[in-house]
Design a protein around this motif. Structure first.
Motif, PDB file in Angstrom:
ATOM      1  N   PRO A 267      18.743 -60.338  35.848  1.00  0.00           N
ATOM      2  CA  PRO A 267      18.343 -58.936  35.691  1.00  0.00           C
ATOM      3  C   PRO A 267      19.028 -58.316  34.484  1.00  0.00           C
ATOM      4  O   PRO A 267      20.087 -58.777  34.041  1.00  0.00           O
TER       5      PRO A 267
ATOM      6  N   GLU B   9      20.844 -55.739  34.017  1.00  0.00           N
ATOM      7  CA  GLU B   9      22.188 -55.171  34.145  1.00  0.00           C
ATOM      8  C   GLU B   9      23.283 -56.227  34.111  1.00  0.00           C
ATOM      9  O   GLU B   9      24.468 -55.897  34.074  1.00  0.00           O
TER      10      GLU B   9
ATOM     11  N   GLU C  43      14.711 -58.645  29.890  1.00  0.00           N
ATOM     12  CA  GLU C  43      15.626 -59.225  30.874  1.00  0.00           C
ATOM     13  C   GLU C  43      16.601 -60.113  30.119  1.00  0.00           C
ATOM     14  O   GLU C  43      16.529 -60.250  28.898  1.00  0.00           O
TER      15      GLU C  43
ATOM     16  N   SER D 286      28.316 -57.482  36.369  1.00  0.00           N
ATOM     17  CA  SER D 286      27.294 -56.469  36.586  1.00  0.00           C
ATOM     18  C   SER D 286      27.843 -55.402  37.515  1.00  0.00           C
ATOM     19  O   SER D 286      28.967 -55.493  38.019  1.00  0.00           O
TER      20      SER D 286
ATOM     21  N   GLN E 154      26.438 -53.420  41.052  1.00  0.00           N
ATOM     22  CA  GLN E 154      25.409 -53.542  42.076  1.00  0.00           C
ATOM     23  C   GLN E 154      25.652 -52.525  43.182  1.00  0.00           C
ATOM     24  O   GLN E 154      26.777 -52.039  43.355  1.00  0.00           O
TER      25      GLN E 154
ATOM     26  N   ASP F 102      19.510 -61.137  41.273  1.00  0.00           N
ATOM     27  CA  ASP F 102      18.172 -61.705  41.430  1.00  0.00           C
ATOM     28  C   ASP F 102      17.976 -62.740  40.331  1.00  0.00           C
ATOM     29  O   ASP F 102      17.536 -62.428  39.221  1.00  0.00           O
TER      30      ASP F 102
END
Length: 838
Positions: A481, A483, A510, A530, A532, A676
């Motif tokens: 992803p 981020e 992406e 990241s 989340q 993901d």
């Protein structure tokens, strides 16, 4: 016609007659013409090949590129570094990508970070690349490469300045750089402080790239210019502990334009003041510049007021997750703050909130243990020793005695030369097929994540280890992803750096890691940072006294969809197990931390939670509790978790960051993925593990005046100085010839306690006897010198005149010195303070 024919008759051109002069001349002319034509064709072919390159080369003169790395050149080696690249194209259009290549020295591979770019004719573009800068890097090279693989332009970035992880980095977003240099003197207890001047466009659009920043100051810049991605990154960074300071003054409208929803105040205009006595009283220093001073009027909307003038806050604060948002009603680049010696005292009120994150928030520290964790898959696990022994036993019995007995019974022992090779081949094929089936035929993506944040926060700081297993030799492209910021890392002891077996890390819509090369049955490893969403967990931890003891009341509820496995409350080096928390379940329990035995010579501390030896970190010393088992080494499910805990421990000593004063942390496991992830054009299966560290709201409730003893888990400690000691601990300490000095400070809730008694606890390791004592000294705060206090002995050392050795905030300084030639092993050492808590 006759004459013409005669010229070509056999008599003239026959084999037995030499050619005429005219014939020789014609033949030479043809040869020269053929050579000239051949040369011309070769020149045309070369020109057709070289011309596009020449044409492209002439076009590069119209492409200008510049790059700035770091935050105003500053970076921290453990975190991502942004590289701002500006490209201007005044010629034909260019399609390609920006590229930074790191590594490649000393025979190692390269890590390529790239970002696609499209430059139409007469265009200017600005893009940001994020790189993990290797140690001792001074500058980075950025290249613009077109789709044909040709380098169109390149540039060298500014010189980089590396900061220590525990340094305090201010990012001042301003249109007027250079006026807040005095912030370098406000370290907030860190090793050093630095000021980076930035523009709004310099702030990254990915939250993970903000981790190197500690304090953001918005001063005279238009915060309304922040993009949606930058604003989201700012809020995620605040959730994880960042500090944002929004300043007032003449430009308060532009400064606050994009931050209204985060502010602790509602602004109502400005006013001029002749004096601000509350600031002068803060430092005891007069202002250098006379008034009037411009103050931004406001009213508190949420949070707390730290300094108030009349009815208007001078400095207000509100919590945002683990971080804080401040509003300073004055312009720090104008009078009275500019050139005032008291300004550092005001800014210290902000910097003191910049707590160092604990070690596990920094991420993985030991890449060898991290690699062992993420590559420990059932598909790649070796068969058990018992299984191998049985297989070999059957093989020997069948090929040897059983084969002989069967052939003898048949009376055909001469067939052994056929049956033995056949049986060997049969067992070989069987072993191969069984091993292949055990190894598995599926490509597997395994991710193990460490998530850190405040319970109830929207966003958590996450680091994810990624293991890509392949049953055959293959090359993959991994999609992540936007981020996430990934990189490869070496599978060895030390920092998480290195080339890995990858092509490039590319950021577009992406993130893609291309050309990941995996050998047969191998696992290629990466790590990604990241932010989340945090788990839905509520609750609190409360400290109270009960019959001179400290009791911890724990209340935790799991409101999320996943079970929190082996939930544990970690307070300093003490771990309290809560068990599994199923979705919707709640646990409430009370634990007594200490109990004092009044009789001389009695046990020092009783109860269930004697502080264990921290070894390298409290995670390691509490393995059994956090993992829920003592058999983690031989358990295929627990072994990767054990290695993950090992990877989070600092390599040398406990340091300061694992002890967070006033903090209780909920440690728990889930099997939920954080990223993901997917392979492009390849099938795969997934497995995931997440280790959560949730800081719980902690309070103390004391009613009336009570006598109590401060338990060891509620004492913070740090090393002041040392000589010859390489492993800093207060438990299981090995003291070589030399000395070490500590400072112990109670949690903030107990720093106002009136101390009546002071005892030093000096325990020898369990089972040791006859060991020489170290020299033990305490710091006399009145005389400002080290003094021998009490009668040295193993066990408890009673201290007379304890107030001489208890400083501000009930701090106690302790010095251990080994004057002998041999090392001394010490089980535990700490001060035990008792008194009245008002």
């Amino acid at each position: 016609m006759a004459a013409t024919f005669a010229d070509h008759s056999p008599e003239i051109i026959g084999a037995n007659n030499p050619p005429s002069t005219k014939a020789r001349v014609g033949s030479g002319s043809c040869l020269r013409i053929a050579k000239a034509l051949t040369l011309l064709l070769l020149l045309l072919a070369c020109f057709s090949t070289v011309w596009p390159v020449l044409a492209q080369g002439s076009g590069t003169e119209s492409v200008e590129i510049s790059a700035r790395a770091g935050y105003d050149s500053y970076y921290k080696g453990e975190f991502w570094t942004p590289v701002q690249v500006e490209v201007a194209n005044n010629g034909p259009g260019v399609q390609g990508h920006l590229e930074i290549v790191l590594g490649g020295g000393g025979g190692s591979g390269e890590v390529i970070y790239r970002s696609p770019i499209s430059l139409p004719m007469q265009s200017n573009k600005r893009q940001t690349l994020y790189v993990f800068v290797p140690s001792f890097a001074t500058a980075l090279t950025v290249e613009l490469i077109d789709d044909a693989g040709r380098t169109v332009a390149s540039t060298l970035t500014n010189t980089l300045s590396r900061l220590a992880t525990d340094s305090l980095l201010y990012g001042v977003v301003t249109e007027d750089p250079g006026r807040l240099e005095y912030l370098e003197d406000v370290t907030g207890g860190r090793s050093e402080a630095a000021v980076a001047y930035l523009g709004p466009a310099d702030l990254p659009d990915t939250a993970a790239a903000w981790n190197a920043l500690d304090v953001i100051v918005i001063h005279g810049a238009d915060s309304g210019q922040l993009t949606v991605e930058q604003s989201q990154a700012l809020e995620a960074w605040l959730d994880a502990g960042g500090l944002l300071v929004v300043t007032g003054g003449p430009a308060w409208q532009e400064t606050t334009a994009g931050l209204v929803d985060l502010m602790p105040v509602n602004i109502a205009g400005t006013q001029l003041l002749d004096d601000i006595p509350v600031l002068r009283e803060l430092s005891g220093l007069a202002f250098r510049d006379p008034g009037p001073y411009l103050l931004t009027n406001s009213g508190l909307s949420t949070g707390e007021v730290l300094f108030l003038h009349g009815g208007s806050p001078l400095l207000a604060r509100r919590e945002h997750g683990r971080g804080s948002v401040f509003f300073l009603a004055l312009d720090p680049s104008l009078a009275p703050l500019l050139d005032w010696d008291g300004s550092p005292a005001l800014w210290s009120e902000v910097a003191d909130f910049a707590q160092l994150p604990p070690d596990w928030a920094i991420g993985v520290r030991n890449s060898y243990a991290a690699s062992s964790a993420v590559t420990s898959l059932p598909a790649v696990a070796l068969p058990s020793a018992v299984g191998l022994f049985l297989f070999l036993l059957i093989y020997v019995l069948v090929v040897g005695p059983l084969n002989y007995l069967v052939l003898r019974r048949l009376g055909r022992r001469e067939l052994a030369w056929v049956t033995i090779p056949s049986l060997v081949l049969l067992f070989t094929v069987t072993a191969y097929l069984v091993g292949f089936q055990l190894k598995g035929n599926d490509t597997i993506i395994n991710q193990m994540s460490i998530a850190f944040g405040r319970a109830g926060s929207d966003q958590f700081r996450v680091q994810t280890l990624i293991g890509l297993y392949s049953p055959s030799r293959a090359t993959y492209d991994l999609a992540l992803p936007p981020e996430a910021i990934p990189r490869p890392f070496e599978q060895s002891f030390g920092a998480l750096t290195g080339p890995g077996n990858i092509g490039a890390v590319e950021r577009a819509g992406e993130v893609t890691v291309s050309d990941i090369r995996v050998d047969i049955g191998g696992v290629e490893t990466l790590v990604a940072d990241s932010y989340q969403p945090g788990p839905s967990v509520t609750g609190a931890v409360r400290l109270r006294t009960e019959a001179s003891n400290v009791v911890m009341d724990i209340d935790v509820q799991n409101n999320g969809p996943a079970t929190l496995e082996n939930a544990t409350i970690l307070v300093g080096s003490t771990a309290i197990p809560l068990g599994d928390l199923a979705p919707g379940s709640r646990v409430s329990q009370s634990e007594r931390l200490t109990a004092v035995q009044p009789s001389p010579g009695g046990p020092i501390i009783t109860g269930s939670y004697l502080p264990p030896a921290p070894a390298v970190s409290p995670l390691i010393s509490n393995m059994d509790t956090i993992l829920g088992s003592t058999n983690y080494y031989n358990d295929r499910e627990l072994y990767p978790r054990w290695q993950l805990l090992q990877s989070l421990a600092p390599e040398y000593g406990l340091g300061d960051r694992s002890y967070q004063p006033g903090t209780a942390t909920l440690v728990a496991w889930t099997q939920q993925p954080q990223l993901d992830l997917g392979l492009i054009d390849a099938e795969f299966i997934s497995s995931a593990t997440t280790l959560y560290f949730l800081e719980m709201p902690t309070s103390q409730e004391i009613t009336g005046s009570q006598e109590m003893v401060l338990p060891r888990p509620l004492l913070d400690w740090r090393v002041l100085d040392q000589n010859g000691v390489y492993d800093f601990r207060v438990s299981d300490l090995y003291l070589p010839p030399g000395w070490i000095e500590y400072e112990f400070t109670p949690w903030p809730e107990f720093r106002s306690m009136s101390i009546g008694d002071l005892t030093l606890v000096l325990q020898a390791p369990e089972g040791s006897s006859g060991q020489r004592l170290p020299r033990v000294q305490l710091w006399n705060w009145e005389q400002e010198t080290w003094q021998t206090a009490g009668d040295p002995a193993w066990g408890r050392i009673a201290i007379e005149d304890p107030l001489l050795y208890v400083g501000s905030g009930n701090a106690v300084r302790l010095r251990l010195q080994n004057d002998g030639p041999e090392g001394i092993e010490i089980g535990q050492v700490y001060p035990e303070m008792s008194g009245r808590l008002e």
